[in-house]
Design a protein around this motif. Structure first.
Motif, PDB file in Angstrom:
ATOM      1  N   PHE A 151       0.814  -1.207   0.000  1.00  0.00           N
ATOM      2  CA  PHE A 151       0.000   0.000   0.000  1.00  0.00           C
ATOM      3  C   PHE A 151       0.853   1.266   0.000  1.00  0.00           C
ATOM      4  N   PHE A 152       1.967   1.260   0.712  1.00  0.00           N
ATOM      5  CA  PHE A 152       2.783   2.474   0.816  1.00  0.00           C
ATOM      6  C   PHE A 152       3.464   2.789  -0.504  1.00  0.00           C
ATOM      7  N   GLN A 153       3.970   1.774  -1.173  1.00  0.00           N
ATOM      8  CA  GLN A 153       4.565   1.981  -2.497  1.00  0.00           C
ATOM      9  C   GLN A 153       3.483   2.475  -3.459  1.00  0.00           C
ATOM     10  N   HIS A 154       2.318   1.885  -3.371  1.00  0.00           N
ATOM     11  CA  HIS A 154       1.191   2.300  -4.204  1.00  0.00           C
ATOM     12  C   HIS A 154       0.865   3.775  -3.968  1.00  0.00           C
ATOM     13  N   LEU A 155       0.746   4.177  -2.710  1.00  0.00           N
ATOM     14  CA  LEU A 155       0.444   5.574  -2.389  1.00  0.00           C
ATOM     15  C   LEU A 155       1.492   6.523  -2.956  1.00  0.00           C
ATOM     16  N   LEU A 156       2.755   6.178  -2.746  1.00  0.00           N
ATOM     17  CA  LEU A 156       3.835   7.067  -3.178  1.00  0.00           C
ATOM     18  C   LEU A 156       3.900   7.220  -4.694  1.00  0.00           C
ATOM     19  N   HIS A 157       3.565   6.176  -5.421  1.00  0.00           N
ATOM     20  CA  HIS A 157       3.732   6.236  -6.866  1.00  0.00           C
ATOM     21  C   HIS A 157       2.450   6.518  -7.628  1.00  0.00           C
ATOM     22  N   ARG A 158       1.320   6.185  -7.079  1.00  0.00           N
ATOM     23  CA  ARG A 158       0.064   6.386  -7.807  1.00  0.00           C
ATOM     24  C   ARG A 158      -0.672   7.643  -7.384  1.00  0.00           C
ATOM     25  N   HIS A 159      -0.351   8.178  -6.225  1.00  0.00           N
ATOM     26  CA  HIS A 159      -1.147   9.298  -5.741  1.00  0.00           C
ATOM     27  C   HIS A 159      -0.313  10.534  -5.402  1.00  0.00           C
ATOM     28  N   LYS A 160       0.659  10.821  -6.260  1.00  0.00           N
ATOM     29  CA  LYS A 160       1.435  12.055  -6.115  1.00  0.00           C
ATOM     30  C   LYS A 160       0.721  13.222  -6.777  1.00  0.00           C
ATOM     31  N   PHE A 161      -0.331  12.943  -7.515  1.00  0.00           N
ATOM     32  CA  PHE A 161      -1.111  13.980  -8.184  1.00  0.00           C
ATOM     33  C   PHE A 161      -2.584  13.662  -7.963  1.00  0.00           C
ATOM     34  N   SER A 162      -3.415  14.644  -8.207  1.00  0.00           N
ATOM     35  CA  SER A 162      -4.840  14.437  -8.048  1.00  0.00           C
ATOM     36  C   SER A 162      -5.442  14.021  -9.379  1.00  0.00           C
ATOM     37  N   TYR A 163      -6.264  12.981  -9.365  1.00  0.00           N
ATOM     38  CA  TYR A 163      -6.919  12.525 -10.586  1.00  0.00           C
ATOM     39  C   TYR A 163      -7.766  13.637 -11.195  1.00  0.00           C
ATOM     40  N   ASP A 164      -8.323  14.509 -10.360  1.00  0.00           N
ATOM     41  CA  ASP A 164      -9.183  15.575 -10.863  1.00  0.00           C
ATOM     42  C   ASP A 164      -8.478  16.446 -11.897  1.00  0.00           C
ATOM     43  N   THR A 165      -7.162  16.527 -11.813  1.00  0.00           N
ATOM     44  CA  THR A 165      -6.396  17.328 -12.761  1.00  0.00           C
ATOM     45  C   THR A 165      -6.423  16.711 -14.152  1.00  0.00           C
ATOM     46  N   PHE A 166      -6.503  15.401 -14.232  1.00  0.00           N
ATOM     47  CA  PHE A 166      -6.341  14.712 -15.502  1.00  0.00           C
ATOM     48  C   PHE A 166      -7.565  13.938 -15.989  1.00  0.00           C
ATOM     49  N   VAL A 167      -8.560  13.759 -15.142  1.00  0.00           N
ATOM     50  CA  VAL A 167      -9.674  12.879 -15.490  1.00  0.00           C
ATOM     51  C   VAL A 167     -10.976  13.666 -15.605  1.00  0.00           C
ATOM     52  N   ASP A 168     -11.712  13.392 -16.675  1.00  0.00           N
ATOM     53  CA  ASP A 168     -13.068  13.922 -16.823  1.00  0.00           C
ATOM     54  C   ASP A 168     -14.009  12.769 -16.485  1.00  0.00           C
ATOM     55  N   TYR A 169     -14.611  12.806 -15.305  1.00  0.00           N
ATOM     56  CA  TYR A 169     -15.438  11.699 -14.828  1.00  0.00           C
ATOM     57  C   TYR A 169     -16.742  11.565 -15.609  1.00  0.00           C
ATOM     58  N   ARG A 170     -17.073  12.568 -16.419  1.00  0.00           N
ATOM     59  CA  ARG A 170     -18.348  12.534 -17.136  1.00  0.00           C
ATOM     60  C   ARG A 170     -18.278  11.691 -18.399  1.00  0.00           C
ATOM     61  N   ILE A 171     -17.060  11.324 -18.835  1.00  0.00           N
ATOM     62  CA  ILE A 171     -16.948  10.518 -20.050  1.00  0.00           C
ATOM     63  C   ILE A 171     -16.390   9.144 -19.716  1.00  0.00           C
ATOM     64  N   ASP A 172     -16.677   8.175 -20.589  1.00  0.00           N
ATOM     65  CA  ASP A 172     -16.196   6.821 -20.327  1.00  0.00           C
ATOM     66  C   ASP A 172     -14.748   6.670 -20.814  1.00  0.00           C
ATOM     67  N   GLU A 173     -14.184   5.511 -20.550  1.00  0.00           N
ATOM     68  CA  GLU A 173     -12.769   5.268 -20.845  1.00  0.00           C
ATOM     69  C   GLU A 173     -12.456   5.410 -22.338  1.00  0.00           C
ATOM     70  N   GLU A 174     -13.322   4.905 -23.189  1.00  0.00           N
ATOM     71  CA  GLU A 174     -13.095   4.985 -24.640  1.00  0.00           C
ATOM     72  C   GLU A 174     -13.105   6.437 -25.109  1.00  0.00           C
ATOM     73  N   ALA A 175     -14.045   7.222 -24.625  1.00  0.00           N
ATOM     74  CA  ALA A 175     -14.106   8.639 -25.008  1.00  0.00           C
ATOM     75  C   ALA A 175     -12.868   9.387 -24.505  1.00  0.00           C
ATOM     76  N   ALA A 176     -12.391   9.032 -23.313  1.00  0.00           N
ATOM     77  CA  ALA A 176     -11.181   9.665 -22.769  1.00  0.00           C
ATOM     78  C   ALA A 176      -9.969   9.319 -23.629  1.00  0.00           C
ATOM     79  N   LEU A 177      -9.871   8.060 -24.060  1.00  0.00           N
ATOM     80  CA  LEU A 177      -8.770   7.642 -24.921  1.00  0.00           C
ATOM     81  C   LEU A 177      -8.814   8.403 -26.241  1.00  0.00           C
ATOM     82  N   GLN A 178      -9.987   8.513 -26.845  1.00  0.00           N
ATOM     83  CA  GLN A 178     -10.122   9.229 -28.111  1.00  0.00           C
ATOM     84  C   GLN A 178      -9.756  10.706 -27.948  1.00  0.00           C
ATOM     85  N   ALA A 179     -10.173  11.319 -26.844  1.00  0.00           N
ATOM     86  CA  ALA A 179      -9.845  12.725 -26.586  1.00  0.00           C
ATOM     87  C   ALA A 179      -8.333  12.891 -26.421  1.00  0.00           C
TER      88      ALA A 179
END
Length: 185
Positions: free
Chosen positions: A148-176
């Motif tokens: 868990f600690f390695q996961h926290l340090l490497h996966r959560h150094k940034f906020s997903y809100d900066t990079f993710v649009d929760y209103r679209i699905d994965e395919e639409a995000a990939l296309q964008a």
């Protein structure tokens, strides 16, 4: 990767690359001397005092710069522009604050969760569900991280809100992302 980011990966029996998650041999880790040379030679002004500091020493300088500390202390705290009587929608998951999976401490934002866990629970060997990941649309609320600690340090150094649009699905995000990449080149 800098040594600080790579160090937690080296402290487990089977290290995984923090980027691609593939196993790697710690004996084959090489120092990037060309990058190190650039960090030692390039200077940039401190955002607080404007003193020119080599990039290699910038993080240390900024953390002790009194001007930066003053700027941070004077940052306005968030307050709504206009009070509202509207209720908070119940169908939108809370992705702003989290509960510590070890002790139940509440209302920790992502950075506070990382800091709290590293300061208070780093010797706890229990496997736990990551509260940040489980709050995501793709999150698995039953998956427990092997480290868990390695996961926290490497996966959560940034906020997903900066990079993710929760209103679209994965395919639409990939296309964008592909369209944006093609437009930049």
């Amino acid at each position: 990767f800098c040594g600080e980011c790579l160090q937690p990966c080296l402290q487990v029996p089977s290290p995984l690359c923090p980027l691609c998650r593939m196993p790697f041999d710690p004996k084959k880790v090489e120092k990037a001397s060309s990058v190190e040379k650039q960090l030692l030679s390039y200077k940039a002004p401190c955002r607080g005092c404007s003193k020119k500091v080599t990039l290699a020493k910038m993080r240390s300088h900024v953390s002790s710069c009194t001007k930066v500390q003053e700027q941070m202390a004077n940052c306005p705290k968030f307050v709504p522009v206009v009070p509202t009587s509207q209720p908070i929608p119940s169908n939108i998951p809370n992705r702003s604050t989290f509960v510590c999976p070890y002790c139940g401490a509440r209302n920790l934002d992502q950075q506070e969760l990382v800091k709290h866990c590293m300061e208070n629970h780093c010797n706890n060997p229990n496997k736990v569900v990551c509260p940040v990941c489980s709050a995501m649309p793709w999150g698995d609320t039953s998956y427990k991280s092997a480290n868990f600690f390695q996961h926290l340090l490497h996966r959560h150094k940034f906020s997903y809100d900066t990079f993710v649009d929760y209103r679209i699905d994965e395919e639409a995000a990939l296309q964008a992302a592909l369209a944006l990449s093609l437009s930049e080149n």
